[in-house]
Scaffold this active site. Structure first.
Site, PDB file in Angstrom:
ATOM      1  N   MET A   1       0.962  -0.925   0.009  1.00 48.23           N
ATOM      2  CA  MET A   1      -0.300  -0.098   0.212  1.00 48.23           C
ATOM      3  C   MET A   1       0.714   1.064   0.176  1.00 48.23           C
ATOM      4  O   MET A   1       0.066   2.215   0.842  1.00 48.23           O
ATOM      5  CB  MET A   1      -0.701   0.360   1.428  1.00 48.23           C
ATOM      6  CG  MET A   1      -1.718  -1.271   1.017  1.00 48.23           C
ATOM      7  SD  MET A   1      -2.994  -1.127   1.960  1.00 48.23           S
ATOM      8  CE  MET A   1      -2.650  -0.060   3.648  1.00 48.23           C
TER       9      MET A   1
ATOM     10  N   LEU B   1       9.046  -3.258  11.201  1.00 49.55           N
ATOM     11  CA  LEU B   1       8.763  -2.107  11.061  1.00 49.55           C
ATOM     12  C   LEU B   1       7.294  -1.927   9.887  1.00 49.55           C
ATOM     13  O   LEU B   1       7.157  -3.561  10.102  1.00 49.55           O
ATOM     14  CB  LEU B   1      10.019  -2.096   9.673  1.00 49.55           C
ATOM     15  CG  LEU B   1      11.322  -1.781   9.397  1.00 49.55           C
ATOM     16  CD1 LEU B   1      12.139  -1.735   8.858  1.00 49.55           C
ATOM     17  CD2 LEU B   1      11.409  -1.350  10.979  1.00 49.55           C
TER      18      LEU B   1
ATOM     19  N   LYS C   1       5.131 -10.658   9.844  1.00 47.95           N
ATOM     20  CA  LYS C   1       4.119  -9.257  10.205  1.00 47.95           C
ATOM     21  C   LYS C   1       2.569  -9.503  10.417  1.00 47.95           C
ATOM     22  O   LYS C   1       2.499  -9.850  11.416  1.00 47.95           O
ATOM     23  CB  LYS C   1       4.428  -7.560  10.467  1.00 47.95           C
ATOM     24  CG  LYS C   1       4.266  -6.763  10.939  1.00 47.95           C
ATOM     25  CD  LYS C   1       4.727  -5.732  10.942  1.00 47.95           C
ATOM     26  CE  LYS C   1       3.725  -4.813  10.091  1.00 47.95           C
ATOM     27  NZ  LYS C   1       2.150  -4.959  10.442  1.00 47.95           N
ATOM     28  N   ASP C   2       2.580  -9.908   9.354  1.00 49.75           N
ATOM     29  CA  ASP C   2       0.724  -9.937   9.148  1.00 49.75           C
ATOM     30  C   ASP C   2       0.428 -11.363   9.148  1.00 49.75           C
ATOM     31  O   ASP C   2      -0.104 -11.579   7.966  1.00 49.75           O
ATOM     32  CB  ASP C   2       0.427  -9.120   7.732  1.00 49.75           C
ATOM     33  CG  ASP C   2       0.607  -7.347   8.057  1.00 49.75           C
ATOM     34  OD1 ASP C   2       0.602  -6.709   8.631  1.00 49.75           O
ATOM     35  OD2 ASP C   2       1.615  -6.862   7.167  1.00 49.75           O
TER      36      ASP C   2
ATOM     37  N   HIS D   1       9.871  -3.646   3.053  1.00 51.21           N
ATOM     38  CA  HIS D   1       8.824  -4.037   1.988  1.00 51.21           C
ATOM     39  C   HIS D   1      10.467  -4.171   0.881  1.00 51.21           C
ATOM     40  O   HIS D   1      10.573  -5.092  -0.049  1.00 51.21           O
ATOM     41  CB  HIS D   1       8.875  -2.895   1.055  1.00 51.21           C
ATOM     42  CG  HIS D   1       7.551  -2.189   2.271  1.00 51.21           C
ATOM     43  ND1 HIS D   1       7.101  -0.765   2.970  1.00 51.21           N
ATOM     44  CD2 HIS D   1       6.287  -3.048   1.729  1.00 51.21           C
ATOM     45  CE1 HIS D   1       5.439  -1.119   3.113  1.00 51.21           C
ATOM     46  NE2 HIS D   1       4.996  -2.003   2.581  1.00 51.21           N
TER      47      HIS D   1
ATOM     48  N   GLY E   1       4.635 -10.148   3.591  1.00 47.16           N
ATOM     49  CA  GLY E   1       5.564 -10.392   4.896  1.00 47.16           C
ATOM     50  C   GLY E   1       4.852 -11.210   6.785  1.00 47.16           C
ATOM     51  O   GLY E   1       3.556 -10.990   6.500  1.00 47.16           O
TER      52      GLY E   1
ATOM     53  N   LEU F   1       6.612   3.260   1.388  1.00 46.31           N
ATOM     54  CA  LEU F   1       7.224   1.874   1.700  1.00 46.31           C
ATOM     55  C   LEU F   1       8.563   1.449   2.973  1.00 46.31           C
ATOM     56  O   LEU F   1       8.890   3.000   3.427  1.00 46.31           O
ATOM     57  CB  LEU F   1       8.688   0.769   0.087  1.00 46.31           C
ATOM     58  CG  LEU F   1       7.241   1.212  -0.783  1.00 46.31           C
ATOM     59  CD1 LEU F   1       7.772   1.064  -1.655  1.00 46.31           C
ATOM     60  CD2 LEU F   1       6.404  -0.210  -0.506  1.00 46.31           C
ATOM     61  N   HIS F   2       9.074   1.490   3.488  1.00 49.41           N
ATOM     62  CA  HIS F   2      10.041   1.169   4.212  1.00 49.41           C
ATOM     63  C   HIS F   2      11.194  -0.404   4.005  1.00 49.41           C
ATOM     64  O   HIS F   2      10.682  -0.994   3.403  1.00 49.41           O
ATOM     65  CB  HIS F   2       9.481   1.162   6.119  1.00 49.41           C
ATOM     66  CG  HIS F   2       9.007  -0.170   6.185  1.00 49.41           C
ATOM     67  ND1 HIS F   2       9.197  -1.492   6.163  1.00 49.41           N
ATOM     68  CD2 HIS F   2       7.560   0.220   6.249  1.00 49.41           C
ATOM     69  CE1 HIS F   2       7.925  -2.613   6.714  1.00 49.41           C
ATOM     70  NE2 HIS F   2       6.782  -1.317   6.495  1.00 49.41           N
TER      71      HIS F   2
ATOM     72  N   ARG G   1       2.992   2.623   9.858  1.00 46.75           N
ATOM     73  CA  ARG G   1       2.079   2.297  10.865  1.00 46.75           C
ATOM     74  C   ARG G   1       3.087   3.230  12.225  1.00 46.75           C
ATOM     75  O   ARG G   1       2.482   3.948  12.907  1.00 46.75           O
ATOM     76  CB  ARG G   1       0.895   1.885  11.192  1.00 46.75           C
ATOM     77  CG  ARG G   1      -0.373   1.882  10.071  1.00 46.75           C
ATOM     78  CD  ARG G   1      -1.692   1.316  10.579  1.00 46.75           C
ATOM     79  NE  ARG G   1      -2.864   1.577  10.353  1.00 46.75           N
ATOM     80  CZ  ARG G   1      -3.097   0.676   8.879  1.00 46.75           C
ATOM     81  NH1 ARG G   1      -2.683  -1.055   8.799  1.00 46.75           N
ATOM     82  NH2 ARG G   1      -4.046   0.860   7.870  1.00 46.75           N
TER      83      ARG G   1
HETATM   84  O1  PAF Z   1       0.046  -5.805   3.274  1.00 42.44           O
HETATM   85  C1  PAF Z   1      -0.715  -5.154   2.807  1.00 42.44           C
HETATM   86  O2  PAF Z   1       0.127  -3.763   2.233  1.00 42.44           O
HETATM   87  C2  PAF Z   1      -1.827  -4.939   2.666  1.00 42.44           C
HETATM   88  O3  PAF Z   1      -2.983  -5.575   2.362  1.00 42.44           O
HETATM   89  C3  PAF Z   1      -1.691  -5.801   0.708  1.00 42.44           C
HETATM   90  C4  PAF Z   1      -1.746  -6.871   0.616  1.00 42.44           C
HETATM   91  C5  PAF Z   1      -1.329  -4.770  -0.008  1.00 42.44           C
HETATM   92  C6  PAF Z   1      -3.511  -5.904   0.159  1.00 42.44           C
HETATM   93  O4  PAF Z   1      -3.760  -4.818   0.410  1.00 42.44           O
END
Ligand code: PAF
Length: 288
Positions: free
Chosen positions: A34, A190, A155-156, A41, A153, A37-38, A193
């Site tokens: 989205m 990282l 992290k999610d 990414h 990542g 970037l850091h 947010r």
């Molecule tokens: O992790 C993210 O940045 C977002 O949830 C993604 C996977 C790009 C979907 O919008």
């Protein structure tokens, strides 16, 4: 700032370019983001380069995955800086679709992807519809790009779990690569947010990782009092100024933690000032 990164905002043009690469038998990796970037990414891009001939990054702040009152409007849009970072990291192509091209009939008319089970609980409980928005946009991005591999990542953690199931259930021929969380030397994961934190909060934020590692030490050394561990972790977070949303110990597939599991994942979401921080740690049980 000038950048050499090829950037497409039109789906047709992107598809034409990718079809030309495919005719040359080049494999393609997708790094969906989205923006804002850091270094985390950039690790995704680096990993993507190891798995395919070409790396396509996408930047799309997906309105469908934000709830009312969340930070969709204020989410930082930093395209020029992002382009420069991606070019430096060796990304080959950037895709920046508009909202109207991703959802041409509006979000309310959009066919949606609901991934049952793993989308529920944890972040899914606090952010209703969030994973439906993620699964829908990721499915669309997969269709636009048709990558061989896609990097996400760790992290999610819940998000990657949702995406793995979606790929499996919809039979996408795409390999999902999970990239370890990139942390500051103090342990803070990282995240775009983190930019919402004040300097004082930034100094405090690594305490979240300290709580995770303490829980992990307990688990590896045989303390499987899950309720007590999560209760104490919540209390420790609150003492340090966090507002914990959840602290959970689960099996790696996100089912409820079993006493005889070989590994677990500890997942935390907590608010600190304006930021909602999430982090997790995979714990291997001590085999001795
Ligand atoms: O992790 C993210 O940045 C977002 O949830 C993604 C996977 C790009 C979907 O919008």
């Amino acid at each position: 700032m000038s950048t050499l990164l090829k950037t497409f905002s039109q789906i047709d043009e992107l598809r034409q370019q990718l079809a030309a690469y495919r005719r040359e038998n080049k494999t393609i990796a997708l790094v969906p983001t989205m923006g804002n970037l850091h270094d985390g990414h950039l690790r995704l891009v680096e990993e993507a380069k190891r798995h395919a001939d070409l790396v396509v990054a996408s930047i799309f702040v997906n309105p469908m995955q934000f709830n009312a009152g969340e930070d969709f409007e204020s989410y930082p849009r930093t395209l020029e800086a992002d382009q420069a970072m991606l070019a430096k990291a060796g990304c080959d192509l950037l895709f920046t679709p508009s909202i109207s091209s991703v959802y041409p009939n509006g979000q309310d008319n959009q066919t949606r992807i609901l991934v049952p089970g793993v989308s529920e609980g944890l972040c899914g409980q606090k952010r209703p519809g969030h994973f439906e928005g993620v699964a829908t946009v990721v499915t669309k991005l997969f269709n636009f790009v048709q990558p061989d591999v896609a990097c996400f990542g760790q992290k999610d953690y819940q998000q990657v779990t949702v995406i793995r199931k979606l790929v499996n259930d919809l039979s996408f021929p795409i390999k999902i690569i999970e990239v370890p969380t990139h942390r500051t030397p103090e342990g803070l994961a990282l995240s775009s947010r983190n930019g919402y934190l004040t300097p004082e909060q930034l100094a405090k934020a690594p305490a979240l990782y300290a709580v995770l590692t303490t829980m992990a030490e307990n688990l590896t050394t045989g303390n499987t009092h899950f309720h007590e561990l999560t209760y104490k972790a919540r209390a420790r977070l609150a003492e340090q100024g966090f507002a914990p949303e959840y602290v959970e110990i689960r099996n790696p597939d996100l089912s409820n933690a079993s006493l005889d599991a070989k590994s677990w994942v500890i997942l935390i979401a907590a608010r600190l000032g304006k930021a909602r921080l999430i982090d997790n740690l995979i714990v291997q049980r001590d085999s001795n």
